[in-house]
Design a protein around this motif. Structure first.
Motif, PDB file in Angstrom:
ATOM      1  N   THR A 194      -5.302 -13.606  -2.853  1.00  0.00           N
ATOM      2  CA  THR A 194      -6.186 -14.281  -1.910  1.00  0.00           C
ATOM      3  C   THR A 194      -7.624 -14.114  -2.395  1.00  0.00           C
ATOM      4  OG1 THR A 194      -6.369 -12.274  -0.566  1.00  0.00           O
ATOM      5  CG2 THR A 194      -4.715 -13.908   0.109  1.00  0.00           C
ATOM      6  N   MET A 195      -8.532 -14.776  -1.729  1.00  0.00           N
ATOM      7  CA  MET A 195      -9.953 -14.597  -1.990  1.00  0.00           C
ATOM      8  C   MET A 195     -10.510 -13.676  -0.910  1.00  0.00           C
ATOM      9  SD  MET A 195     -12.191 -15.594  -4.276  1.00  0.00           S
ATOM     10  CE  MET A 195     -11.677 -17.225  -4.857  1.00  0.00           C
ATOM     11  N   GLN A 196     -11.004 -12.519  -1.332  1.00  0.00           N
ATOM     12  CA  GLN A 196     -11.649 -11.586  -0.414  1.00  0.00           C
ATOM     13  C   GLN A 196     -13.157 -11.829  -0.452  1.00  0.00           C
ATOM     14  OE1 GLN A 196     -10.152  -7.506  -1.092  1.00  0.00           O
ATOM     15  NE2 GLN A 196      -8.370  -8.421  -2.098  1.00  0.00           N
ATOM     16  N   TYR A 197     -13.821 -11.602   0.667  1.00  0.00           N
ATOM     17  CA  TYR A 197     -15.262 -11.856   0.693  1.00  0.00           C
ATOM     18  C   TYR A 197     -15.953 -10.966   1.716  1.00  0.00           C
ATOM     19  CZ  TYR A 197     -14.284 -14.787   4.835  1.00  0.00           C
ATOM     20  OH  TYR A 197     -13.890 -15.256   6.071  1.00  0.00           O
ATOM     21  N   ARG A 198     -17.273 -10.918   1.602  1.00  0.00           N
ATOM     22  CA  ARG A 198     -18.106 -10.081   2.472  1.00  0.00           C
ATOM     23  C   ARG A 198     -18.684 -10.918   3.608  1.00  0.00           C
ATOM     24  NH1 ARG A 198     -20.860  -5.957  -0.168  1.00  0.00           N
ATOM     25  NH2 ARG A 198     -22.014  -5.712   1.802  1.00  0.00           N
ATOM     26  N   LYS A 199     -18.153 -10.725   4.814  1.00  0.00           N
ATOM     27  CA  LYS A 199     -18.672 -11.466   5.960  1.00  0.00           C
ATOM     28  C   LYS A 199     -20.137 -11.149   6.219  1.00  0.00           C
ATOM     29  CE  LYS A 199     -14.290 -11.779   8.550  1.00  0.00           C
ATOM     30  NZ  LYS A 199     -13.609 -11.393   9.813  1.00  0.00           N
ATOM     31  N   ASP A 200     -20.526  -9.888   6.070  1.00  0.00           N
ATOM     32  CA  ASP A 200     -21.908  -9.510   6.355  1.00  0.00           C
ATOM     33  C   ASP A 200     -22.888 -10.234   5.439  1.00  0.00           C
ATOM     34  OD1 ASP A 200     -20.685  -8.008   4.323  1.00  0.00           O
ATOM     35  OD2 ASP A 200     -22.095  -6.353   4.533  1.00  0.00           O
ATOM     36  N   LEU A 201     -22.542 -10.384   4.166  1.00  0.00           N
ATOM     37  CA  LEU A 201     -23.433 -11.071   3.242  1.00  0.00           C
ATOM     38  C   LEU A 201     -23.474 -12.567   3.516  1.00  0.00           C
ATOM     39  CD1 LEU A 201     -22.597  -9.245  -0.128  1.00  0.00           C
ATOM     40  CD2 LEU A 201     -24.360  -8.702   1.568  1.00  0.00           C
ATOM     41  N   LEU A 202     -22.349 -13.126   3.947  1.00  0.00           N
ATOM     42  CA  LEU A 202     -22.334 -14.549   4.273  1.00  0.00           C
ATOM     43  C   LEU A 202     -23.077 -14.843   5.570  1.00  0.00           C
ATOM     44  CD1 LEU A 202     -18.747 -15.505   3.093  1.00  0.00           C
ATOM     45  CD2 LEU A 202     -20.913 -16.197   2.085  1.00  0.00           C
ATOM     46  N   ARG A 203     -23.069 -13.878   6.488  1.00  0.00           N
ATOM     47  CA  ARG A 203     -23.875 -14.050   7.706  1.00  0.00           C
ATOM     48  C   ARG A 203     -25.353 -14.178   7.349  1.00  0.00           C
ATOM     49  NH1 ARG A 203     -20.130 -10.112  10.023  1.00  0.00           N
ATOM     50  NH2 ARG A 203     -18.816 -11.176  11.578  1.00  0.00           N
ATOM     51  N   ASN A 204     -25.780 -13.440   6.347  1.00  0.00           N
ATOM     52  CA  ASN A 204     -27.181 -13.524   5.912  1.00  0.00           C
ATOM     53  C   ASN A 204     -27.512 -14.890   5.325  1.00  0.00           C
ATOM     54  OD1 ASN A 204     -27.527 -10.861   6.659  1.00  0.00           O
ATOM     55  ND2 ASN A 204     -27.247 -10.048   4.583  1.00  0.00           N
ATOM     56  N   ALA A 205     -26.469 -15.643   4.931  1.00  0.00           N
ATOM     57  CA  ALA A 205     -26.664 -16.987   4.385  1.00  0.00           C
ATOM     58  C   ALA A 205     -26.444 -18.063   5.444  1.00  0.00           C
ATOM     59  CB  ALA A 205     -25.728 -17.216   3.207  1.00  0.00           C
ATOM     60  N   GLY A 206     -26.251 -17.655   6.696  1.00  0.00           N
ATOM     61  CA  GLY A 206     -26.155 -18.613   7.790  1.00  0.00           C
ATOM     62  C   GLY A 206     -24.759 -18.944   8.256  1.00  0.00           C
ATOM     63  N   TYR A 207     -23.742 -18.265   7.736  1.00  0.00           N
ATOM     64  CA  TYR A 207     -22.369 -18.513   8.164  1.00  0.00           C
ATOM     65  C   TYR A 207     -21.972 -17.525   9.248  1.00  0.00           C
ATOM     66  CZ  TYR A 207     -22.296 -21.492   4.069  1.00  0.00           C
ATOM     67  OH  TYR A 207     -22.584 -22.485   3.159  1.00  0.00           O
ATOM     68  N   THR A 360     -15.376   1.419   3.664  1.00  0.00           N
ATOM     69  CA  THR A 360     -15.803   0.384   2.707  1.00  0.00           C
ATOM     70  C   THR A 360     -16.448  -0.743   3.522  1.00  0.00           C
ATOM     71  OG1 THR A 360     -13.919   1.015   1.322  1.00  0.00           O
ATOM     72  CG2 THR A 360     -15.095  -0.961   0.682  1.00  0.00           C
ATOM     73  N   PHE A 361     -15.709  -1.802   3.841  1.00  0.00           N
ATOM     74  CA  PHE A 361     -16.296  -2.917   4.592  1.00  0.00           C
ATOM     75  C   PHE A 361     -15.720  -3.072   5.988  1.00  0.00           C
ATOM     76  CE2 PHE A 361     -16.336  -4.448   0.040  1.00  0.00           C
ATOM     77  CZ  PHE A 361     -17.636  -4.002  -0.196  1.00  0.00           C
ATOM     78  N   GLY A 362     -14.608  -2.404   6.290  1.00  0.00           N
ATOM     79  CA  GLY A 362     -14.020  -2.523   7.612  1.00  0.00           C
ATOM     80  C   GLY A 362     -13.718  -3.974   7.944  1.00  0.00           C
ATOM     81  N   GLU A 363     -14.037  -4.379   9.143  1.00  0.00           N
ATOM     82  CA  GLU A 363     -13.737  -5.749   9.572  1.00  0.00           C
ATOM     83  C   GLU A 363     -14.727  -6.767   9.028  1.00  0.00           C
ATOM     84  OE1 GLU A 363     -12.563  -6.394  13.546  1.00  0.00           O
ATOM     85  OE2 GLU A 363     -11.405  -4.534  13.687  1.00  0.00           O
ATOM     86  N   ASP A 364     -15.719  -6.304   8.251  1.00  0.00           N
ATOM     87  CA  ASP A 364     -16.579  -7.239   7.528  1.00  0.00           C
ATOM     88  C   ASP A 364     -15.907  -7.777   6.273  1.00  0.00           C
ATOM     89  OD1 ASP A 364     -18.822  -7.573   9.121  1.00  0.00           O
ATOM     90  OD2 ASP A 364     -19.850  -5.808   8.310  1.00  0.00           O
TER      91      ASP A 364
END
Length: 513
Positions: A194-207, A360-364
């Motif tokens: 799968t593709m894993q990603y950082r929700k916290d960093l994407l929130r900083n980009a407006g998502y 690490t990132f938890g639910e992020d």
């Protein structure tokens, strides 16, 4: 009977139906046939006789009575298994493994090619240990063809063999079967990336959460993926946008490149529903077709930027992946992401419990299906286009050269590993997907800490899995593919030249088989 007849190219067979129903049927023409419904004797003598001497015969029945003496057997696995040895030993005990049987875990390389070479050396020399070997589903068939593995259909009780054939993920089972359908390996787990990603960093980009909920089960295009990653790179102080595996090794040919290519509608050997598993020497070789070229152009843009004259062009964002991916396998590519230095990361489920841990990132940690180049409707070949996940996974196989006493103990280990409690424990401990499809759908799987949050994403990946073209010549072809693709990604060759050279090499291998 295993279906070895080609499918109608007009049938529009889906990956879901192919993987779940047919799986890797017809693997290596001449290596699939009737599925054995019988098994070995449940009380037969060990392969080496009552004196506990060396076995050697691949189909001698094994005593399946629990050993009464203290005994230690070796299990060749990998460093992840070795690092979790205490938890795994407890899981085996909880699944009924007798206390007098000790399993010694040998930590093999994380790089699948290295493990393949090591096993070949051991088995060719007739070495007795290790008794059990964790074997990649992508190269088990050649070991079967060389008669180097214990024939489990002839050696184990019929109820164990039937359980595997009837209840396990069929695509995995078929990659562990021999010429007449006999079973030579028990699937330990299938693998879907799968593709894993950082929700916290994407929130900083407006998502936000609505985007993450959509992405969880609805794949995005590679074009959108590149733009989202570029935006997140610009909005955060982070080194890498997208990390994946593109070293010259099996993981590139079987998996990363296979996914890129197939998601664009390309294929190694034309229509996968007809030719994925043969006939060798009598199937089209299609690596030089435009969808394959486009997939390479896209990756070059990801790595080298939009100025690459051999890039994809259009609205794709560039410079989102480091050149280091050209030397990375799974673990080197994971570590920057886990350390907080990347936004997007393609990997197998084992990485989810690591990255989703609270420290690490938890639910992020976000997880989504692999993006696509074209939709399935736009692709020429069935089973291509749309979100594609390379089908991986590993089997438990037995060394026929081990002593009868160790083979007898190994049967008890295999019996414990087939218990649902063990499969769910390994889902929690390492992130191994349960080998029985019904388990992934269970409440028990959803309740597993960390990875249980992502069962829906794993189901989508499983439904869109594409096997590698496993045949007896695949080990030869795999190396050529990885070398040429890596050269194209590295700007050492144009995509067209690399794929033209590869086509010639694959033709030579096919015609010499």
């Amino acid at each position: 009977m295993v279906d070895t007849e080609p499918h109608d190219s007009e049938s529009g067979v889906s990956r879901r139906s192919f993987v779940k129903a047919a799986g890797a049927s017809g693997v290596a023409v001449g290596l699939a046939g009737c599925v054995s419904t019988g098994g070995g004797s449940s009380d037969g003598n060990g392969g080496g006789g009552s004196d506990g001497g060396s076995g050697g015969s691949t189909d001698t029945p094994i005593s399946t009575e629990e050993p009464t003496e203290e005994i230690t057997i070796q299990w060749a696995a990998d460093t992840r298994v070795a690092n979790a040895s205490e938890e795994i030993q407890q899981a085996l005990t909880d699944a009924g493994l007798p206390d007098n049987i000790t399993v010694e875990i040998l930590a093999g390389s994380q790089v699948t090619d290295n493990r393949q070479s090591q096993y070949q050396q051991w088995l060719s020399s007739g070495r007795e240990d290790p008794t059990l070997m964790m074997m990649d589903s992508g190269w088990t068939i050649p070991f079967i063809a060389r008669e180097q593995l214990q024939n489990l259909s002839q050696s184990l009780p019929s109820e164990m063999v039937s359980e595997v054939e009837d209840e396990y993920f069929q695509a995995s089972v078929n990659t562990a079967q021999g010429p007449n359908g006999d079973l030579y390996g028990i699937p330990l787990f299938p693998d879907f990336p799968t593709m894993q990603y950082r929700k916290d960093l994407l929130r900083n980009a407006g998502y936000g959460d609505s985007d993450f909920e959509t992405w969880a089960t609805e794949s995005m295009s590679w074009q959108e993926f590149s733009q989202v990653t570029r935006e997140a790179l610009d909005a955060n102080d982070v080194e890498y946008g997208y990390t994946f595996q593109a070293n010259v090794y099996e993981g590139l040919s079987c998996c990363d490149f296979n996914e890129f290519m197939t998601s664009w509608g390309g294929a190694y050997f034309g229509d996968p529903s007809q030719y994925l598993f043969g006939p060798i020497g009598d199937r089209p070789i299609t690596v030089d077709e435009q969808p394959v070229i486009d997939s390479i152009k896209m990756v070059r843009t990801f790595i080298h930027g939009t100025d690459d004259p051999e890039g994809i062009g259009g609205d794709f964002a560039g410079n989102i992946a480091p050149e280091a991916v050209l030397q990375w396998t799974e673990e080197p590519s994971r570590k920057p992401f886990t350390s907080g230095d990347a936004i997007m990361h393609r990997n197998w489920p084992y990485a989810i419990p690591i990255n989703g841990a609270e420290d690490t990132f938890g639910e992020d940690l976000g997880v989504m299906p692999i993006p696509y180049g074209v939709t399935a409707d736009e692709a020429e070949y069935p089973m291509t286009g749309g979100p594609v996940a390379a089908l991986g996974g590993w089997h438990m196989t037995m060394n026929p050269n081990s002593s009868s006493a160790k083979k007898q103990a190994a049967v008890s280990v295999l019996r414990a590993m087939m218990k649902e409690s063990f499969a769910l424990a390994m889902f929690r401990i390492i992130g191994w997907i349960p080998p029985k499809p019904t388990l992934l759908d269970s409440d028990a799987a959803a309740e597993v800490d960390i990875i249980g949050r992502y069962t829906e994403q794993l189901k989508v990946a499983g439904e869109n899995a594409i096997p590698r073209p496993v045949t007896v010549v695949w080990p030869q072809q795999s190396g050529r593919i990885a070398s040429q693709v890596n050269a194209a990604y590295a700007q050492e060759k144009t995509p067209q030249q690399a794929m033209s050279d590869l086509k010639s090499q694959l033709e030579q291998i096919e015609n010499s088989a």
